[in-house]
Structures are given as C-alpha cells and as structure tokens.
Scaffold this motif. Structure first.
Motif, PDB file in Angstrom:
ATOM      1  N   ILE A   1      22.703  19.720  27.110  1.00 23.32           N
ATOM      2  CA  ILE A   1      22.759  18.305  26.718  1.00 23.32           C
ATOM      3  C   ILE A   1      22.006  18.070  25.420  1.00 23.32           C
ATOM      4  CG2 ILE A   1      22.064  15.957  27.398  1.00 23.32           C
ATOM      5  CD1 ILE A   1      22.423  16.915  30.333  1.00 23.32           C
ATOM      6  N   LEU A   2      22.632  17.301  24.542  1.00 29.54           N
ATOM      7  CA  LEU A   2      21.955  16.954  23.297  1.00 29.54           C
ATOM      8  C   LEU A   2      21.445  15.516  23.390  1.00 29.54           C
ATOM      9  CD1 LEU A   2      21.230  17.909  20.441  1.00 29.54           C
ATOM     10  CD2 LEU A   2      23.365  16.933  19.636  1.00 29.54           C
TER      11      LEU A   2
ATOM     12  N   ASN B   1      17.021  20.163  30.593  1.00 31.02           N
ATOM     13  CA  ASN B   1      18.327  20.433  29.998  1.00 31.02           C
ATOM     14  C   ASN B   1      18.572  19.784  28.648  1.00 31.02           C
ATOM     15  OD1 ASN B   1      18.383  20.422  33.011  1.00 31.02           O
ATOM     16  ND2 ASN B   1      20.307  21.451  32.599  1.00 31.02           N
ATOM     17  N   VAL B   2      17.714  18.855  28.244  1.00 30.76           N
ATOM     18  CA  VAL B   2      18.014  18.087  27.042  1.00 30.76           C
ATOM     19  C   VAL B   2      17.299  18.661  25.816  1.00 30.76           C
ATOM     20  CG1 VAL B   2      18.018  15.778  26.028  1.00 30.76           C
ATOM     21  CG2 VAL B   2      18.236  16.052  28.492  1.00 30.76           C
ATOM     22  N   ARG B   3      18.050  18.838  24.734  1.00 31.46           N
ATOM     23  CA  ARG B   3      17.482  19.255  23.443  1.00 31.46           C
ATOM     24  C   ARG B   3      17.514  18.023  22.540  1.00 31.46           C
ATOM     25  NH1 ARG B   3      16.730  22.412  26.730  1.00 31.46           N
ATOM     26  NH2 ARG B   3      17.423  24.565  26.876  1.00 31.46           N
ATOM     27  N   VAL B   4      16.393  17.722  21.941  1.00 32.49           N
ATOM     28  CA  VAL B   4      16.286  16.424  21.276  1.00 32.49           C
ATOM     29  C   VAL B   4      16.368  16.522  19.756  1.00 32.49           C
ATOM     30  CG1 VAL B   4      14.765  14.447  20.904  1.00 32.49           C
ATOM     31  CG2 VAL B   4      14.927  15.485  23.154  1.00 32.49           C
ATOM     32  N   ILE B   5      17.163  15.639  19.179  1.00 32.97           N
ATOM     33  CA  ILE B   5      17.122  15.414  17.736  1.00 32.97           C
ATOM     34  C   ILE B   5      16.485  14.048  17.534  1.00 32.97           C
ATOM     35  CG2 ILE B   5      18.489  14.977  15.649  1.00 32.97           C
ATOM     36  CD1 ILE B   5      20.524  17.000  16.638  1.00 32.97           C
TER      37      ILE B   5
ATOM     38  N   LYS C   1      14.020  26.254  26.273  1.00 28.69           N
ATOM     39  CA  LYS C   1      14.120  24.981  25.563  1.00 28.69           C
ATOM     40  C   LYS C   1      13.334  25.060  24.257  1.00 28.69           C
ATOM     41  CE  LYS C   1      13.106  20.025  26.042  1.00 28.69           C
ATOM     42  NZ  LYS C   1      12.886  18.913  26.981  1.00 28.69           N
TER      43      LYS C   1
ATOM     44  N   LEU D   1      14.785  24.469  20.545  1.00 24.15           N
ATOM     45  CA  LEU D   1      14.251  23.420  19.662  1.00 24.15           C
ATOM     46  C   LEU D   1      13.772  24.020  18.344  1.00 24.15           C
ATOM     47  CD1 LEU D   1      12.296  21.233  22.257  1.00 24.15           C
ATOM     48  CD2 LEU D   1      14.438  20.652  21.113  1.00 24.15           C
TER      49      LEU D   1
ATOM     50  N   MET E   1      16.775  24.716  16.208  1.00 23.61           N
ATOM     51  CA  MET E   1      17.300  23.481  15.620  1.00 23.61           C
ATOM     52  C   MET E   1      16.421  23.032  14.452  1.00 23.61           C
ATOM     53  SD  MET E   1      18.224  21.691  19.222  1.00 23.61           S
ATOM     54  CE  MET E   1      18.618  20.040  18.646  1.00 23.61           C
TER      55      MET E   1
ATOM     56  N   GLN F   1      21.391  20.611  12.750  1.00 21.12           N
ATOM     57  CA  GLN F   1      20.682  20.619  14.040  1.00 21.12           C
ATOM     58  C   GLN F   1      21.686  20.690  15.194  1.00 21.12           C
ATOM     59  OE1 GLN F   1      18.205  17.107  12.829  1.00 21.12           O
ATOM     60  NE2 GLN F   1      16.698  18.017  14.204  1.00 21.12           N
TER      61      GLN F   1
ATOM     62  N   PHE G   1      21.956  23.572  17.832  1.00 28.30           N
ATOM     63  CA  PHE G   1      21.877  23.237  19.263  1.00 28.30           C
ATOM     64  C   PHE G   1      22.942  24.024  20.027  1.00 28.30           C
ATOM     65  CE2 PHE G   1      24.462  20.585  22.163  1.00 28.30           C
ATOM     66  CZ  PHE G   1      23.630  20.539  23.266  1.00 28.30           C
TER      67      PHE G   1
ATOM     68  N   VAL H   1      20.923  13.690  33.861  1.00 23.80           N
ATOM     69  CA  VAL H   1      21.166  15.128  34.003  1.00 23.80           C
ATOM     70  C   VAL H   1      21.917  15.405  35.313  1.00 23.80           C
ATOM     71  CG1 VAL H   1      20.088  17.394  34.264  1.00 23.80           C
ATOM     72  CG2 VAL H   1      19.229  15.821  32.543  1.00 23.80           C
TER      73      VAL H   1
END
Lengths: 68, 946, 186
Positions: free
Chosen positions: A10-11, A36-40, B501, B505, B508, B936, B940, C55
């Motif tokens: 997940i983005l 699960n989340v990768r953050v921008i 993770k 990151l 990215m 990015q 990702f 999620v």
C-alpha cells in the motif's frame, strides 16, 4: 503473497501537517498498526495529482491511502 | 537541548555554581566557580574508548545507581555538551598519580589532567534561576521499606528500568532476583501531601507520570498486573485526563483510592494493606512497589537564595506572587521551572520562555550589542551540480530504532541502491558528535545528496539541514526517512516487517534524493508590530511585555472594556485583591506609548504570513486594515453555563464566580445562610465538557476559606470527584479541612442531585462510607462550573489553525512548543489555550510575548524555500492556479498581450495545489516535484513496476 | 475536515479522489482500494484506527488484478497506463481545473455536488482521452486492427471507439485502410 497470506502493498500520501503529524504522534504513543503502508510525505493533500494515484495502481499498488 | 548547544549566543558552563551576585539589574557581576571536566569538550569525539579502558568502576548516578560505569563517562548519548567527563572522586590519576590509562588511549588527546577549577567573573544584565527540583529524602522513602527491601524502588529508578538504554535494557525484572515482574504497585504521594516530612504541598506531576510509567511497563509486557494507589487522581494538565482514561482502559490499570502507610515483605514478595473509602480492608502481595516520589525544593535552594538575594517560600521553593509568577524578590532575578513550584514539562518550558521575555524587557535597550550570528560558508555549486553522489546514514537512535529494525541490513541495502556511494549507521544521528561525523563523511566522500534514515523530518530535518549548510551544501539536498516514529515504534512486534518497510522507505528516499535540486533561501522584512487578540489578563500581559521589549502592539478587545474574566475575579489565590491587579494592568496598558488599544473591535480577516500579516479589524461597523508581523491569540475562555443542578432556575444555585461577586458586595449577603453545598466538576470531566478545568478545585477552596473567614460557624460541604489542589494550593485544602469544611467524594455514575421541596433546597449525595444516600439541606448551592472554550471557531478559520476536540487552540507541540501554533508567527496564551489559573495565564502570556518578539527583534523572517515556480513558456495563462491558491500567492500578469502566472514567493506556503491542477504541467513544486514523486512511486513498486 | 493547514487543500483533494474513484471503477479496479481520510495532528488514535481498518479492507479485497477477475491483471495495467497519460492531457486537466475553480467559487463542497460535477464535467473527457490513448497503444503493440477488435481490447463500445478513431484520424494519429486501422508515428 507469502505463505498464502496476502500482505497488501500500500502506498500512502500523507499531508505533512495533518496525517503525517498524526502518524508521528501515533509513534510517540507507541500505538501499533499493520506495517503495510509506505509513505510519501507531501506538504498538502492538495498536492496529490491524479497521475500519482493512477501511476501507483499501474505499478501494482494494492491500495493507495491519501491522508489529510 | 541540541539547539541550545549549537547556538553561538549561548555559552554553557557545566559543573559550575554561582558564588556571588553583585550590582543592580542590567549591571550585575556574577562570580562563578567551575570545576574541571578533565576532558576537553572541543576535542572529545565521544567515542567511549576512555570508559572502556578505565579500571575503576563507579556507580552510574544518571541511571539511579542501578548500573556501573567508569570514571570517565558520559551520562547519555544525547547529552550536551556531547563530551565525556571524569568523575574525580574515584580517579586513580587524580587521587594517586597512577594509571593515566585513559589519557594514553585517547586518540583525540582530549584528556587533560592539568585542568584546574576556574573562578569566573561575568558581567551580566539579568539572572534566571532554573536549578530544577530536589529529590525525596531517604528517610521518607525508608518509611515504605526503601533501602530494606530491594524491590521497593523509586519512580525515577523505575523510569530507568523501563528505558531501552537503561540498566536492564528495558527488561522489567525484580531487583532482588532479576526474575520477570508480574505484579506492580505504584504508591502516590510519597514525600508529597505529607505533613510528617514537612512537604505539605502536592508535587503536581506524579499522578500523570505514574500513569505514563505504568503504560510504558504494560507496553513492555501486556501480562503485567498494575495497581496504582491514589488519594486523588490529579491529572489536571491539558489533555491529561483523556490520556489517563485511554491508558486505564487500554492497559487495564487498576486505580485504587487509598493511601498506603507502609510496605512489608512476606516470602520475598511485598505486602500492602489498605482500607478503601467505603471502609473495606484489603491486602495483596506484589513483586515490586514503585514509590512515586515528589518534587522537593532543590538541595542547595537556601544557598542559592542567599547568594542571589532572593526569598524562598516556607517549603524552600522560590517565592513569587500570583501576578508576577516569574519574578524572584530581587529585581533583575527571574525564576523558571520546578524551583518556582512543582510543575510538569509544558509549564516549565512555558515559564522558561516567559523569563526570557522578562530578561528581554530589562535588557531591550542593549539588544544585539553582544550577539554573534551564525554564518555559513558559500554554497559549493560545483559539487552540487555534479551527478548525484548520495550518502545514506541510518540511525540506531539507541535502541529506539535498532531494537526493532535491523539497522545493519538497512545500511547494507542502502549501499546497493543507484547513485549511493556511501552508507553508514550511526548510534544517535542527532548527537553533536554524530553531526560532526556526518559532515566529515559528506566532505570526505564529496557527497552532494544526503539521506538520513532516522526519525521524523517534522522535528529533525532543520537540524540536518543546518549540518549541510555548515559545510557549504544547500539545505534542500537532504531527504529524511522516518524509520522511528512511523516504523520501529509502531511495528515493534514485527521486526522483520519493520526492517522490510525501512528498506522500502530508504529506496524511495534515495529515488527522490537523486532528483533533489538546491533551493534558494530568501528572507522578508518583518513589519515591527504585534497584533494581540483579546484584552483579558493574558492579552494585556502579552501586549505590555511585547511593548516593553520595544515593539509596537495593537491590542484588540471585543467588548467595551479591558479585563476579560479577571474583571469578575475578586481575590487571587494568594489573597491579593484582583481589582488591584486588574487596575494596575489596565493603567499600564493605557499609559504605554507602544500599545494601541482597540475596544469593541473584532478581527474579521487575516492575510499574509509571518512578518507581513494584514488584518481587517472591524470597529464600529468599519473595517480597519492593520499591518503587523506577528499574532498573539489571547481570546480567553468563558465560565461554563450548566443546564443541570437547577442552575438558572433557582436563584440560590450559584457559580463560584457569582458567589465571589456576591461576597464582594458585603457581608449582608451571608445573613441567614448557615449551610452551603459546593459541587465540583459540574461542567467538567464529562457532563458538558470532557476536560478538567484545572482551576475550580482551588477556587472552591479559596471561596470556602473566605466564607469561613467571614462567618466561622457556617457549614460548608464540598462534593468532589478528585480534589485537584495541585502545587502549593494544597495548603489551602488542608486549611479548609482544619476549619471544618466537609469533603464528600462522589463517583461520576452517582452524581449528586439538587432537589427543591417546599421552597427549600437539599442536595442528595451517595455517601460511600455509609453506603447510603444522604440529604444535605442547603441555603446556597455553589457550582464549580468549569471553563468552556470561547467562540474560537471563527478565528480558527480565519487563521487556518486547528482546535483541540474540546475547542481550545492547539499548540504546535504540547511539551516543546507550548505557546506557538503550527503556523509560523502565531502564538497562544491564556484560557484560549486551555483552562488555567491566573498565575499560569500570566506566565504563558510572557512566554507568548517572548516567542512573538523573536521575528520582531530579528527584523527579518526566513521564507520557506519549498515554493512553487511557474514555467512561463509552458503557462497558458488559464488562471486555474490563481483561483485555487488558498494564499493569494499566485498572480497573473501580461507579457506581450499574453497572460502568464507567477508565484509570489513570500506568500507561498508550498501546498502544491497549483502544481497538481495545472493543465499544462507548467508548475513545479520545490522539494516535491512531479519527477521526484513519480520516482518515489516507482521505487515503492520496485520490480513490480514496468 | 476544515482543519487543513492550507485551508482548502483538502477540498481540492476531495475532487481528485472522486475522479480517481470513478476512473478506477471504469477500468475495473475496485474503487475502495483508494481512500481519502482525515486525521489532524492531534488525532493519533484516529489515525491508527483508520490505517488499521484500511489495511484489513484491502486484505479483504485481495491482490490488485487477480482480485478484480481472472486474467484481468494485464488489461488493468493497460487501462491504468493509458489513464496516467489521460491524466496528463491538457483537455482533461483543464476540465478538472475548471470544475475545482467553479466548486471553490460556490463554496459548496458537498460530496454529492462534487460527484455530480466530476461525472458530468470531467469523467467523459477523461474516458475519451483514455480510450484514445489505449487505441494508440493497441495499434502500436498489435499492429493494424479492426475497430471491433479495438473495442474488445479496450472495453469501449463500438460506436464510442468509432467516434474516437475518427477524431484521431483527423489529427492524423491513425489512418484507415480497408477495414483496418493503422497507428501513425510509432
């Protein structure tokens, strides 16, 4: 998928002032949530271009979480 | 702390004490004695070799004697100065002229045994006393078995035990046999609210820190059983009650209302015996008992008082008055923090800013005569324009990150990414020595893009940007990866997933870093005026303080007179007549040439940005435009109006303020009044408002004592949930009990009832001891109605600033930035921030004034460099960006009859709405370009992306 | 909501999110894969709840592509690739910009108004552009095709595809020989 368990990719697009700050605060309080989340980080949800979200799905993201 | 260490205008003298203070305000001479560190902090790289080689073990005082360290050591990695020091007491070289191993092994040659104590004479203008608090006496702790039973520990010791970098690396064990803890008890009010040890006051912070420590312990081990023994639960800080309730529910903490008199040891476990407030007697065994020790006056308070020439109160803390809470009794000497009275971090930080304002008022004439400003080397454009050479630094943050994330793996992975020429892990990236190290590595490897995988860019990016600037690189060439706040801390149970993770990151961030470009930093002139909104005690104090520092101030008040809630107060907590405080403030405001008061005026609109705000203030129906550089919000709060307890329907039901006002009119009011029932928490903590109003308990006691003073045989009942007379107002609570005021505790699910019958009023309350309802006939019922937020919505919208769920303004950071808003140039004080008594409002107003004066004094404000830029060639002049920009930061102009858009850099806040909506993709957002975000996204996706 | 640091950024995001959901639905992706949520700096617990819930929701939906139907992955990828191009097209962006401008002027960010506005004023332009892009991708990848084949591949109905083919041929991006269409250029 690993071992039959679906682990979604997940983005996240987080607003610097709101959701990103809330996520930091969650860390300070040591709340736990799924990894699960990768953050921008963006300065504002208004920065999010339609292209970004479609590109993310086009690249295989299982979900896009935009948080303001 | 690091910031203070980095400021060129702050000189830190460690191991130093004040010996004498001569002269007068503005021209003091301070004699200071300084003990040597025996290690030169300019040379020390904090590598730790000296500690490793030293043969002499000593107890580690920083870790509460629970650990062993060596003679040369550092208390903790982020200490400032980040330099080791030698404890001379056990040093073989100092005491016996032998050994010298540390000096021989120190490659930096920082160890210097020739250092001698120094006597300094400093010419100074003002003195700020902030010696902190003292510790609870061992004899007090001994009453609870401390010293006899190993598993009786103080809360300070427990804090170290829960710390991941502490003596047990965060493992919670019994000190007697190192076996895991199963059941813990916290005993509150150890050395506080205790006449027998001379500390009659409440230490104010222990209830909340005990909850915090208990929560942290439960985080470590969810199976722990924890009981906390309170007399009253005093979590009166802003947001504290909500945090406590969450913790009690989430962690299943047991709250027991009892004071434990003693601790016994039975079969290696600790036995507690207590009586509940409904009269039952209980006893239980625990593995560990934590004594929540209170805050004492500093050990050397008397010496400090004598040298500095100031008075102490009867508990040995610095004596101050309600209307000048930061001034010690000698002019030019100010006090902040726990020495002024026990207090929590937000109030201490607030007071610290407040005293800075006091000193700044005193010394405003000589401002900038002795300051040093930081200069940065010229940017090295040649290196910046080379192809990307990226360095990645992965931070352990002690065990904060490394305890969960495999830092070595992340570092190695980073090294494999494109354009990364250097990757390294660091123990604490933000420590001064690490920053130095990062700077050296950047230079040595000709790095021109830097990725720091550590904590949040929100808190630490400025620090690393500073490091880049200090070696001639543009501040925009750094990208932070948040692998702590948003990774290790929140996925502590899933180390593998957290490591994955973190790698993603970092990948990215590297992708973005490859595309980072230098951004120009600009400054704007500051219009040297402050706008203070609200003319109550806080607003007037802030306005005066800013004016005294030499800046113009516009004070806007909605009503037709200054004073706000202070106008309704009759007596202050220390017995002063409130009207005198009020009149004095108004007189000073009215007479000050730098303060312009606008009554019956309201701020309708604010545009602009720090340094250049323009407000539209409506007065008498007419809008007036005012230019100003900063804003102080002091809009106050209001007395809550309850719907319950027959308030407004029976004239014998009053609020505490109404009682005060009636009493002020004369004794006649009390004729025929024999019985008074006071009800606490009427609006607060649940019924109308979820927050604790902080001041009602002390106010009720103050009024009860006033009533007893006028009419000693009057009967007063006070129905309460927790008496929150924190700090020195505990004295008044004690006095009220002594004078016969009857206190009856009620539970929120059995609130008292006001019943009218045959023209009489009675209050029905459930008495826990009798296990029955009792009726009390009352001539008057006085309600502690609490403080409701003012009408903050409209102003919050105008200022684009958030409110708390309770409706008060939200500060930028509860502890670190308690009087600033997230938006630059806007500050906050008084009841607009949250309920608080007068002295705290005044201190906070001074603090807001101190912060507000910073841009005013600098005369210039730096403009953020993340701004949008329009590519004129691609722009078709459609105007979408101009109309969507929330800050009027884009204007259209004509070039050869064609319309083109342009960013007004100083107004641009960097939101990027313009960029995401431009039809021709002509707008690029500094630091957040389309290309960088797309990179990015691709990073990702990794190999999934084609 | 309404607490945005930038005052209106979150409103613009609502419009973007709406067009995004409509597009996803159109190309056969479960629109619930994309969410727009609000958590202010003071709302850490809320943030945790939102992210945890989201999620699990995505877990329940399943992996992108395979969850939308068998053998759908490749076709969805193609739709999305064309979608990104469409989202870059001036015509589509102008429609979106204009809608955002109009809604801002009216001051009414009611979700229904946003949804109606997007359906009427942005989505048709987007779909047309996406199909135009897909036609070109299709012709470039598989060579000359009949319009019925194109229709089948892109999921556009035959009349709609015919119209777009006409437009593209006027712009000299495609040409027709016999019953077959050819891509011009690449």
């Amino acid at each position: 998928m690993t071992g039959g368990v679906f682990n979604p990719h997940i983005l996240g697009f987080f607003c610097h002032w709101c959701c990103y700050a809330a996520a930091d605060a969650a860390g300070v309080s040591r709340y736990q949530y799924p990894p699960n989340v990768r953050v921008i980080r963006v300065m504002c949800t208004g920065r999010i271009d339609l292209r970004f979200i479609l590109e993310a799905f086009g690249c295989g993201a299982d979900g896009v979480f935009t948080g303001g | 702390m690091v910031e203070a260490g980095r400021s060129p205008n702050i000189e830190i003298l460690t191991s130093a004490r004040l010996e004498a203070l001569e002269g007068k305000p503005g021209r003091f001479t301070a004699s200071v004695h300084q003990e040597p560190r025996f290690i030169d902090d300019d040379k020390c790289t904090a590598c730790g070799t000296c500690t490793m080689y030293c043969p002499m073990p000593i107890v580690d005082l920083f870790n509460e004697r629970l650990n062993i360290t060596r003679v040369p050591h550092i208390d903790y990695a982020q200490a400032v100065p980040t330099s080791y020091y030698i404890d001379p007491r056990a040093c073989l070289r100092i005491n016996y002229e032998t050994c010298n191993l540390c000096a021989q092994t120190c490659t930096a040659q920082a160890i210097d045994f020739s250092q001698k104590p120094r006597e300094l004479s400093l010419d100074i203008g003002a003195v700020i006393l902030a010696p902190g608090f003292g510790r609870t006496d061992l004899s007090v702790l001994a009453k609870y078995g401390y010293g006899r039973f190993l598993n009786v520990v103080t809360s300070m010791e427990f804090e170290r035990l829960t710390c991941a970098s502490g003596p047990t690396e965060g493992r919670l064990v019994r000190l007697s046999d190192r076996k895991p803890l199963k059941k813990i008890a916290f005993l509150q009010c150890v050395g506080s609210r205790d006449e027998t040890c001379g500390n009659g006051y409440c230490s104010s912070v222990c209830c909340m820190y005990a909850i915090k420590e208990a929560s942290v312990a439960k985080e470590h081990d969810p199976d722990l059983e924890i009981a906390l023994f309170f007399m009253d639960v005093r979590t009166q800080g802003k947001g504290f009650d909500a945090a406590r309730e969450r913790a009690e529910e989430k962690y299943g903490l047991r709250v027991i209302r009892a004071r434990i008199p003693r601790v016994d040891q039975v079969d290696g476990r600790l036995a507690l015996t207590w009586t509940t407030d409904d009269g039952k007697s209980c006893s239980e065994l625990f593995d560990m008992v934590v004594l929540s020790e209170g805050l004492n006056a500093p050990k050397d308070a008397e010496a400090i008082a004598e040298i500095a020439g100031i008075e102490l109160n009867h508990y040995g803390f610095c004596r101050t008055l309600v209307d000048s809470p930061l001034a010690a009794s000698r002019k030019g000497v100010y006090v902040a923090g726990a020495f002024q009275g026990p207090k929590d971090i937000p109030e201490s930080v607030t007071q610290a800013s407040g005293v800075a304002a006091m000193a700044s008022e005193l010394l405003s004439e000589v401002r900038n005569t002795q300051t040093v400003s930081l200069s940065y080397p010229e940017e090295d454009k040649a290196i910046e324009s080379e192809g990307p050479r990226i360095g990645v630094f992965v931070c352990h943050c002690g065990s904060n990150i490394a305890g969960v994330v495999d830092v070595d793996a992340v570092r190695d992975y980073a090294g494999t990414l494109p354009d990364v020429v250097f990757s390294r892990d660091t123990l604490y990236s933000c420590s001064q020595d690490a920053l130095k190290g990062i700077a050296t590595k950047i230079k040595g490897n000709r790095l021109n893009r830097v990725v720091i995988a550590a904590c949040s860019p929100r808190t630490h990016e400025p620090l690393f940007q500073e490091t880049l600037r200090s070696i001639g690189l543009n501040a925009a060439l750094i990208e932070m990866v948040n692998i702590r706040d948003q990774c290790s801390w929140v996925h502590s149970q899933e180390p593998e997933a957290a490591t994955e993770k973190a790698k993603d990151l970092v990948r990215m961030a590297v992708a973005k870093a490859r595309l980072l470009e230098p951004l120009e930093k600009t400054t704007v002139d500051v219009s040297p005026t402050a706008l203070v909104i609200g003319g109550g005690a806080a607003g007037m104090t802030a306005a005066l303080c800013i004016a005294e520092q030499g800046f113009e101030c516009v004070l806007v008040e909605r009503s037709d007179q200054l004073g706000g809630n202070l106008r309704r107060l009759v007596w202050t907590m220390d017995g002063q007549e409130a009207s005198k405080v009020l009149d004095d403030l108004i007189k000073r405001v009215d007479g000050h040439p730098m303060v312009r008061v606008m009554l019956e005026a309201q701020v309708k609109d604010v545009s602009g940005y720090v340094g250049n705000f323009t407000s539209s203030i409506v007065k008498g129906g007419q809008p007036v435009a005012v230019d100003h550089g900063v804003i102080v919000i002091a809009t106050g709060g209001r007395e809550n109006r309850p719907k319950s307890y027959k308030y407004g329907r029976n004239k014998r039901v009053l609020t505490q303020l109404e009682l005060e006002e009636s009493l002020a009119k004369g004794k006649g009011f009390l004729k025929n009044i024999k019985n008074i029932v006071m009800i606490q928490c009427v609006g607060s903590r649940g019924e109308d408002m979820s927050h604790c109003s902080r001041l009602c308990c002390a106010q009720a006691i103050k009024n009860a004592l006033k009533l007893k003073g006028i009419k000693p045989n009057i009967r007063i009942y006070c129905l309460y949930r927790d008496m929150r007379t924190y700090g020195f107002s505990e004295d008044l609570f004690k006095e009220a009990r002594k004078k016969g005021v009857i206190f009856i505790r009620y539970e929120p699910d059995r609130r008292p009832e006001v019943i009218e019958r045959d023209g009489r009023i009675k209050v029905r309350v459930f008495d826990r001891l009798l296990e029955d309802e009792i009726d009390i006939f009352a001539c008057l019922v006085v309600l502690s109605v609490g403080i409701a937020p003012g009408d903050n919505d409209a102003l919050a919208r105008v200022l684009k600033t958030p409110l708390t769920p309770e409706g008060f303004f939200l500060e930028a950071h509860v502890k670190l930035r308690p009087v600033e808003l997230a938006s630059e140039g806007i500050y906050l004080c008084g009841l607009a921030h949250g309920p608080k008594p007068l002295d705290e409002s005044i201190a906070q107003a001074k603090a807001a004034a101190a912060k507000a004066a910073i841009p005013l004094a600098k005369g210039q404000a730096e403009v953020a460099s993340t701004v949008s830029r329009v590519d004129k060639a691609a722009c078709i002049g459609c105007g979408v960006c101009e109309s969507l920009c929330p800050f009027n930061a884009i204007r259209l102009f004509r070039v050869n009859k064609r319309r083109k858009a342009e960013t007004i850099t100083a107004s641009c806040k960097g939101c990027g709405i313009c960029a995401s909506h431009c039809p021709t993709l002509a707008i690029s957002m500094g630091g957040f370009t389309d290309e960088a975000i797309m990179a990015q996204i691709h990073a990702f996706a990794g190999e999934k992306c084609v | 909501m309404g607490e945005c640091h930038y005052q209106s950024g979150n409103y613009e995001a609502m419009i973007i999110a709406e067009i995004c959901r409509q597009v996803l639905k159109d190309v056969g992706v479960n629109p619930e894969r994309m969410v727009l949520e609000w958590a202010s700096a003071a709302e850490a617990p809320r943030f945790v709840e939102l992210i945890t819930r989201y999620v699990s929701a995505v877990k329940a939906i399943g992996p992108l592509g395979s969850a939308e139907g068998e053998d759908k992955e490749a076709i969805i990828r193609m739709h999305l690739k064309a979608g990104v191009k469409a989202a870059s097209a001036r015509k589509v962006r102008t429609a979106l910009g204009k809608l955002a401008k109009d809604i801002k002027k009216s001051g009414d960010y009611n979700p229904q108004i946003i949804s109606d506005g997007v359906t009427k004023k942005v989505f048709p332009a987007f779909r047309e552009e996406r199909l135009a892009q897909e036609i070109q991708i299709c012709l470039a990848e598989t060579g000359p095709c009949k319009s019925a084949d194109i229709s089948e591949k892109t999921g556009g109905d035959i009349k709609e595809i015919g119209k777009i083919l006409e437009t593209l041929s006027r712009k000299e991006l495609v040409k027709k020989q016999g019953s077959n269409w050819y891509g011009i250029g690449n």
